[in-house]
Motif scaffolding. Structure first.
Motif: not given
Length: 399
Positions: A213, A251, A253, A265, A268, A272, A275, A277
């Protein structure tokens, strides 16, 4: 002994959902005859083919009833009614069971189990996964006062007609007790987790996932679960953006899908440090939890949601990842009592970002909380132990 199980949503470890009853049914089918009356809702959502759809020894009766959490109220009600009608019919067709195990949600599944139990003159056990109808009413899905009164009356009648009631959290048990159900009919059986699957999250598996990842050198916060209205996803997104400005090495997730997926979405795309997933199969999700330094289990600040028994809470602690919870119920009490997590007020993005920043700056505290979580999971959350308790109750109430 023949056990008939009424459960609208059957999943297995290949699905992106908890597989609680897969584990429990596999355990019971080794000693008893088990008939599962369910739907094929999740069968099409299998992400892998590592496990049989039902455990060995389980007889399957499955209706083709569509359902997903993006449906509106009317469409959901239709799905509930379709399953209730199917399970009532099939429950009268199968060989006479010795005991019936009715699993709510929705409440209509428990209603069908109760009707079959009455018509076939066998006892039934009511497993309460969520507080219905209190939850949909709190989410304003049942606006009619008359319908609300009728649903509450139905709920109370089901609690009293069941031979035994199995709420999935201490707060649910307190709620049911408050409706006049005798203490002797109540046993709290936590949602729990699959420690055998959690053991797959080895250091080697986690290191491989981190490389895959592109997360080497980064610290991870994880939200894994449904992006539903009740999960307060807008607050999590706002907290993630605030955290990104202060802790660029972190980060966040977001793993899952649901109503607020477009919101995640979009976040994200512009940040940056966030994320999205895709959902993961049950047997793989534990490596994602162990990859994270802390996970978040969030709900709106509604009293009915304080009683929830979310699978992601158990899964995170099972692999030693501490949890930040946002409801004020039993999960807050547990993480504070055992030192395996923290509380942050619901719908307060600034407070959540600050809490996460604080704990991420205390690695020794994170490590101690993670170890405490493992110990709690081993002692209280093992689904094999929970299954033994449930099986004993089914055996006791059967004639």
């Amino acid at each position: 002994m023949h056990i008939a199980v009424f459960s609208q949503y059957h999943t297995n470890p290949d699905c992106p959902a908890t597989s609680r009853h897969y584990s429990l049914l596999a355990q019971m089918a080794r000693q008893h005859r088990v008939t599962l009356i369910t739907t094929r809702t999740w069968e099409r959502q299998r992400l892998t083919r590592e496990f049989a759809w039902v455990p060995e020894g389980v007889e399957l009766r499955a209706a083709d009833v569509a359902y997903d959490n993006t449906m509106g109220v009317a469409r959901r009600a239709l799905a509930f009614g379709q399953y209730a009608a199917y399970s009532l019919r099939e429950g009268l067709r199968i060989d006479r069971p010795d005991v019936i195990w009715g699993i709510s949600t929705p409440l209509t599944a428990a209603w069908a189990a109760a009707q079959v139990a009455r018509l076939r003159r066998v006892p039934w056990v009511f497993e309460v996964q969520d507080l219905w109808p209190a939850f949909p009413i709190a989410m304003e899905a049942v606006p009619s006062r008359l319908a609300q009164r009728q649903l509450y009356a139905l709920e109370k009648s089901l609690y009293h007609s069941a031979r035994h009631v199995l709420p999935l959290s201490p707060d649910m048990t307190a709620y049911v007790r408050g409706l006049g159900v005798p203490e002797g009919k109540l046993t709290t059986v936590l949602n729990g987790t699959d420690l055998d699957l959690a053991a797959r999250a080895t250091p080697e598996a986690v290191a491989a996932l981190r490389r895959q990842e592109g997360l080497d050198g980064q610290r991870v916060v994880l939200y894994a679960g449904t992006f539903g209205r009740a999960n307060d996803i807008p607050t999590l997104v706002a907290a993630a953006e605030q955290l990104a400005s202060r802790c660029p090495e972190v980060v966040w997730l977001f793993m899952g899908h649901g109503y607020d997926e477009p919101l995640v979405r979009a976040a994200a795309a512009r940040c940056s440090s966030i994320r999205l997933v895709s959902p993961q199969p049950r047997h793989a999700v534990f490596s994602w939890f162990r990859l994270a330094e802390v996970s978040v289990v969030s709900f709106l600040g509604l009293p009915v949601l304080d009683a929830n028994s979310p699978a992601k809470f158990y899964d995170s602690l099972a692999v030693g990842t501490p949890v930040v919870v946002t409801n004020q119920g039993w999960t807050k009490t547990l993480v504070e009592k055992h030192g395996c997590g923290w509380y942050s007020p619901a719908s307060d993005a600034a407070a959540l970002a600050l809490q996460l920043e604080k704990v991420l700056q205390a690695p020794a505290q994170l490590q101690a909380a993670g170890q405490a979580g493992r110990e709690v999971a081993s002692r209280y959350f093992d689904r094999q132990q929970i299954g033994t308790t449930i099986q004993a109750i089914l055996e006791q109430v059967a004639p």
